[in-house]
Design a protein around this motif. Structure first.
Motif, mmCIF file in Angstrom:
data_model
loop_
_atom_site.group_PDB
_atom_site.id
_atom_site.type_symbol
_atom_site.label_atom_id
_atom_site.label_comp_id
_atom_site.label_asym_id
_atom_site.label_seq_id
_atom_site.Cartn_x
_atom_site.Cartn_y
_atom_site.Cartn_z
ATOM 1 N N GLY A 43 28.483 42.595 17.518
ATOM 2 C CA GLY A 43 28.526 41.647 16.433
ATOM 3 C C GLY A 43 28.561 42.631 15.186
ATOM 4 O O GLY A 43 28.740 43.815 15.246
ATOM 5 N N GLU A 70 35.520 35.536 13.892
ATOM 6 C CA GLU A 70 35.614 34.304 14.847
ATOM 7 C C GLU A 70 36.759 34.331 15.549
ATOM 8 O O GLU A 70 36.717 34.118 16.701
ATOM 9 N N ALA A 75 30.593 38.040 16.425
ATOM 10 C CA ALA A 75 29.532 37.017 15.628
ATOM 11 C C ALA A 75 29.449 37.919 14.548
ATOM 12 O O ALA A 75 29.363 39.073 14.383
#
Length: 113
Positions: A43, A70, A75
């Protein structure tokens, strides 16, 4: 404005943004984000704890980063947003788009859970 790319010891990429994010400085944020590989993994945390001002071009760059993350299965969490700036994000409905954490450490924890 300052922008720094870092890695967090727990794995996520970290982009630290400070100062004013406006139409003069947003290209620096976009350039830094363009250096990152987006994709599934630990992420991305964008640390905004040193951000003093953010105009619509700054918000647009953050929305574009969210869409890119996305779309690649990555994330993204915004961390440390000043309460006054956060209020603007909430008024604009961006709380439905972004995940927010008070600190970088909280953001990292939320990514790993």
């Amino acid at each position: 404005m300052t922008v720094a790319l870092q890695s967090h010891p727990a794995g996520p990429r970290l982009v630290v943004v400070g100062g004013d994010l406006d139409h003069h400085t947003t290209p620096r944020l976009r350039a830094a984000l363009d250096e990152l590989s987006f994709g599934p993994g630990p992420g991305l945390v964008i640390d905004l704890s040193a951000l003093k001002f953010c105009d619509s071009t700054g918000i647009a760059a953050l929305v574009a980063a969210h869409q890119r993350a996305e779309g690649s299965g990555m994330a993204l969490v915004l961390a440390g947003l000043d309460p006054d700036i956060a209020h603007i994000f909430y008024i604009m409905g961006l709380d439905r788009l972004f995940s927010f954490s008070d600190t970088v450490e909280e953001a990292v924890t939320s990514l790993s859970s």
